[in-house]
Design a protein around this motif. Sequence first.
Motif, short mmCIF file in Angstrom:
data_model
loop_
_atom_site.label_atom_id
_atom_site.label_comp_id
_atom_site.label_asym_id
_atom_site.label_seq_id
_atom_site.Cartn_x
_atom_site.Cartn_y
_atom_site.Cartn_z
N LEU A 95 17.01 -6.57 39.87
CA LEU A 95 16.05 -7.04 39.32
C LEU A 95 15.62 -7.19 37.80
N PHE A 96 16.21 -5.91 37.29
CA PHE A 96 16.03 -5.49 35.92
C PHE A 96 17.24 -6.69 35.12
N SER A 97 18.26 -6.89 35.89
CA SER A 97 19.22 -7.71 35.18
C SER A 97 18.64 -9.31 35.14
N ARG A 98 17.93 -9.68 36.03
CA ARG A 98 17.58 -11.28 36.43
C ARG A 98 16.12 -11.22 35.60
N HIS A 99 15.62 -10.50 35.39
CA HIS A 99 14.23 -10.78 34.78
C HIS A 99 13.70 -10.05 33.59
N ASP A 100 12.80 -10.26 32.83
CA ASP A 100 12.54 -9.42 31.63
C ASP A 100 11.51 -8.25 32.18
N ILE A 101 12.12 -7.20 32.38
CA ILE A 101 11.44 -6.01 33.07
C ILE A 101 11.15 -4.93 31.82
N ALA A 102 9.92 -4.63 31.80
CA ALA A 102 9.46 -3.76 30.50
C ALA A 102 9.42 -2.43 30.95
N LEU A 103 8.80 -2.24 32.32
CA LEU A 103 8.65 -0.83 32.87
C LEU A 103 9.18 -0.57 34.21
N ILE A 104 9.63 0.42 34.64
CA ILE A 104 10.09 0.85 36.00
C ILE A 104 9.50 2.47 36.37
N PHE A 105 8.73 2.07 37.43
CA PHE A 105 8.47 3.63 38.15
C PHE A 105 9.78 4.26 38.56
N GLY A 106 10.27 5.20 37.88
CA GLY A 106 11.75 5.40 38.33
C GLY A 106 11.76 6.64 39.66
N ARG A 126 -0.39 -6.09 28.60
CA ARG A 126 0.71 -6.68 27.89
C ARG A 126 2.01 -6.74 28.80
N TYR A 127 2.11 -5.86 29.72
CA TYR A 127 3.18 -6.06 30.58
C TYR A 127 3.10 -6.76 31.97
N ARG A 128 2.07 -7.65 32.06
CA ARG A 128 1.83 -8.40 33.29
C ARG A 128 2.96 -9.02 33.83
N GLY A 129 3.48 -8.88 34.98
CA GLY A 129 4.46 -9.47 35.62
C GLY A 129 5.89 -8.71 35.12
N GLN A 130 5.62 -7.84 34.51
CA GLN A 130 7.01 -7.35 34.00
C GLN A 130 7.37 -5.57 34.23
N VAL A 131 6.37 -5.30 35.37
CA VAL A 131 6.53 -4.00 35.67
C VAL A 131 7.27 -4.12 37.28
#
Length: 345
Positions: free
Chosen positions: A223-234, A162-167
Motif C-alpha cells: 500500500l505504501f508503494s502504491r499510494h501517498d502514505i504519510a503515517l503508518i501505525f507500525g 493534514r494527513y486525511r487519506g494518507q494514514v
Amino acid sequence: MKPKPSNTFIGLFCLLALTFCYNEAISARETLRVAAWAGYADADLVDRFQQRFDADIEVTFVGSDDDLWDKINSAGFDVFAVNTAELQRYIENDLVVPLDLANIPNHAAQLPRFQNPGAIPGLLHDGKLYAIPYTYAEMGLIYNRKLVKEIPQSMAAMWDPRYRGQVLAFNASNHNFSLVGLLMGADPFQLTDEQLRQAARELVRLRRNVLTFYSTADEAAKLFSRHDIALIFGNYGNQQVKALREAGADIGYVIPREGALAWLDCWAITQEAKNKRLAEQWINYTLERAVSQRLTDKHGLANTITPFPEERHGDKIIWLEPMRAPLERKRLWDRIISGEAPEAF
C-alpha cells in the motif's frame, strides 16, 4: 493344468503392492497444524523440520488477534503463536494445555530476560506454564520523510487533518482501543464502558484520515508503494521498517512520547493437539539459534535467543496486558469499520 501368471502380471501386482505400501506410509506420517504470523514459519524452515521429524506441517497464517481467536475456536490446530495478553483468554477458555520445559531444552539458551517464566506476566497460570516466548516488537509510528516534514512526537499525529487519506492503521480491535486509551491518559488495558465508547468515537474520527486498515506487514508495504502514505501505525515495528527500507522507502520510525505498546509473541499448544510431543518439538526447533536468528536477519524481528542490534533502552515501552472486555472491543470495532457515525456511540 493351472496356467502360470505372466511376468507382466507379477510385475504389475508388485508395483501395485509397493504403491499401496508407500501410500500407507505417507498417510501414517503425523501432520502438525500450525497457526502463525508471517515470518514465523518460512517454507524452507518448515521443510527442514518435516525432513528431520518425518512429519508434515500445515501452516495457516493469521492477520490479527481477532482472526487468530476465530481460527483457534473453530478447531483444527495443534500449536499457535499468540501474544502474552491474548494468551489469557485461551487459558480461561481451556483452549491450551500446560507445557513441560523438560521437553523444550532449547529454552535454556534463551536470553536472561526470558529464562524465568514467572517474571513475564501472563505465561503462568496456577503455577503452570502455558507458553514459550518466541519474538517481540514495539508498535511505533512510521512516517514518510517526503510528506511529514517534522518528526511526529505522538500517535495523535494520525488524527491530524493534514494527513486525511494518507494514514495506514492496523485492523484489530484490541490495539486500537489501547492506543486511544494511552492518548486519553487512561489505563489502556482496563478501559471502562464509558471510556470504550469515548475511544470508539475517537476511532471513528481516525477513520476519516485512514486510507485503509491493513492486516499484514507485506500488505502495508504494498500500500505504501502504491499510494501517498504519510503515517503508518507500525503494528509489526522493526519488521515493517526493515521491509519498507529494503523496498527503497524514505521513512523514519519513532516511539511516541506517550510510549508504544509492545507485544511478546509465544508458542502455545492447543487442547486439541493430536500429538503434543510433535508440537513441543516444533517449539524447541524454532528456538534453535539459526531458526530464531532468521526472525531478525530476514524479517527484522527481535528473537529470544540473540540480542536485537537496534534495541533502544531509553524508549518508553508498554508491554501488552490482559484486557477488560475484549469481546466488547471487538463488537465496537466491527461497528467502527462498518462505517457507523460517532453519534452512534
